[in-house]
Scaffold this motif. Sequence first.
Motif, mmCIF file in Angstrom:
data_model
loop_
_atom_site.group_PDB
_atom_site.id
_atom_site.type_symbol
_atom_site.label_atom_id
_atom_site.label_comp_id
_atom_site.label_asym_id
_atom_site.label_seq_id
_atom_site.Cartn_x
_atom_site.Cartn_y
_atom_site.Cartn_z
ATOM 1 N N ASN A 87 0.953 -1.164 -0.097
ATOM 2 C CA ASN A 87 0.130 -0.008 0.026
ATOM 3 C C ASN A 87 0.751 1.304 0.077
ATOM 4 O O ASN A 87 1.921 1.079 0.289
ATOM 5 N N SER A 88 0.385 2.235 -0.408
ATOM 6 C CA SER A 88 1.042 3.696 -0.353
ATOM 7 C C SER A 88 0.431 4.834 0.182
ATOM 8 O O SER A 88 -0.709 4.850 0.444
ATOM 9 N N VAL A 89 1.393 5.612 0.679
ATOM 10 C CA VAL A 89 0.583 6.899 1.375
ATOM 11 C C VAL A 89 1.408 8.026 0.802
ATOM 12 O O VAL A 89 2.561 8.149 0.757
ATOM 13 N N ILE A 90 0.604 9.110 0.336
ATOM 14 C CA ILE A 90 1.407 10.406 -0.213
ATOM 15 C C ILE A 90 1.203 11.267 0.870
ATOM 16 O O ILE A 90 0.151 11.580 1.714
ATOM 17 N N ALA A 91 2.210 12.077 0.975
ATOM 18 C CA ALA A 91 2.412 13.249 1.894
ATOM 19 C C ALA A 91 2.649 14.384 1.020
ATOM 20 O O ALA A 91 3.586 14.515 0.358
ATOM 21 N N ILE A 92 1.791 15.527 1.291
ATOM 22 C CA ILE A 92 2.007 16.888 0.515
ATOM 23 C C ILE A 92 2.358 17.781 1.269
ATOM 24 O O ILE A 92 1.750 18.201 2.286
ATOM 25 N N CYS A 93 3.468 18.427 1.444
ATOM 26 C CA CYS A 93 3.938 19.450 2.397
ATOM 27 C C CYS A 93 4.027 20.818 2.087
ATOM 28 O O CYS A 93 4.089 21.171 0.825
ATOM 29 N N VAL A 94 3.941 21.615 3.104
ATOM 30 C CA VAL A 94 3.928 23.055 2.979
ATOM 31 C C VAL A 94 5.167 23.674 2.308
ATOM 32 O O VAL A 94 5.242 24.829 1.778
ATOM 33 N N ASP A 95 6.313 22.972 2.340
ATOM 34 C CA ASP A 95 7.356 23.451 1.843
ATOM 35 C C ASP A 95 7.643 23.238 0.380
ATOM 36 O O ASP A 95 8.437 23.654 -0.268
ATOM 37 N N GLY A 96 6.218 22.589 -0.175
ATOM 38 C CA GLY A 96 6.285 22.494 -1.788
ATOM 39 C C GLY A 96 6.878 21.021 -2.077
ATOM 40 O O GLY A 96 7.015 20.635 -3.212
ATOM 41 N N THR A 97 7.073 20.222 -1.125
ATOM 42 C CA THR A 97 7.479 18.725 -1.517
ATOM 43 C C THR A 97 6.412 17.838 -1.470
ATOM 44 O O THR A 97 5.350 18.013 -0.864
ATOM 45 N N PHE A 98 6.689 16.739 -2.243
ATOM 46 C CA PHE A 98 5.750 15.647 -2.405
ATOM 47 C C PHE A 98 6.487 14.239 -2.090
ATOM 48 O O PHE A 98 7.486 14.241 -2.912
ATOM 49 N N HIS A 99 5.798 13.525 -1.477
ATOM 50 C CA HIS A 99 6.776 12.068 -1.026
ATOM 51 C C HIS A 99 5.651 11.203 -1.095
ATOM 52 O O HIS A 99 4.309 11.359 -0.771
ATOM 53 N N LYS A 100 6.108 10.003 -1.547
ATOM 54 C CA LYS A 100 5.225 8.866 -1.644
ATOM 55 C C LYS A 100 5.825 7.677 -0.935
ATOM 56 O O LYS A 100 7.152 7.441 -1.275
ATOM 57 N N TYR A 101 5.321 7.136 -0.046
ATOM 58 C CA TYR A 101 5.869 5.869 0.918
ATOM 59 C C TYR A 101 5.057 4.583 0.616
ATOM 60 O O TYR A 101 3.900 4.906 0.605
#
Length: 331
Positions: free
Chosen positions: A292-306
């Motif tokens: 499964n995957s989780v997406i994190a969208i951050c206020v510093d402009g970065t996108f992460h997928k774990y």
Amino acid sequence: AAMAQQRGVNSLQFNQDQSCFCCAMETGVRIYNVEPLMEKGHLDHEQVGSVALCSMLHRSNLLAVVGGGVNPKFSEISSEFDQIMVIIVLKNRIYVYSFPDNPVKLFEFDTRDNPKGLCDLCPSLEKQLLVFPGHKCGSLQLVDLSNTKPGTSSAPFTINAHQSEIACVALNQPGSVAASASRKGTLIRLFDTTTRDKLVELRRGTDPATLYCINFSHDSSFLCASSDKGTVHIFALKDTKLNRRSALARVGKVGPVIGQYVDSQWSLASFTVPAECACICAFGKNTSKNVNSVIAICVDGTFHKYVFTPDGNCNREAFDVYLDICDDDDF
């Protein structure tokens, strides 16, 4: 989650199925597709001014924009879209309007002070459940709009969820479960929306934190939550045996003081985004049965997928800077 940062991001919000997200900025609004990550469109400062909040209707080009920040063009109220309704959240009141043809006010509900504009609307068309802070500190109010006659003052039913003020609230896809956290931010409690019974208590940690976002996976098997510490916690809901337990739970009876730590369940997996900044989180598309995957969208402009597995392994699969992705077309 309203959260000002040096890159001018005032808030971030997913659409109803978490396939897109809106970025409300000092310079306007930007809309992104999540997978694959790409900018879908934008509204610049001349069109909308500085924006505090932005909400989009599914994958349409309809946006609700709330002014805020340094140079707002629109008034400061919170709003939420549904397929056939617009929810407007004021500090002490919630209005529900029909939409889109000749909007008419259908309902209004009084709330206790709700400066963050907390509320959630079930994405399911079968059950138009609305949840928002109750009159009593730490309580939730739930009302099924589909079973309430417009113009009547139907009393929402109440769940006493926490002892301190509500900080975050979310409904799962079918509207059968409500999840909430208080301003303390250590516990997430889940309730059955029909019986009002507490289903499970999930522990984010023991130190206080501000929870920005709670989201269910599409089939309600998992729940993710993000805090101002930049950590995203993932909990199992369908098979709660996957969640970690306090070491004290295995010791046996150890007195009432630590009973609360023994009863609650800890996350099966967690990750911290490198900048340790505020973010919103949601579940990505499943690539296989056990991954499964989780997406994190951050206020510093970065996108992460774990990606994570049921045994708690968690690894970053993708990273990008969404603010650096440009779309040449006007929205």
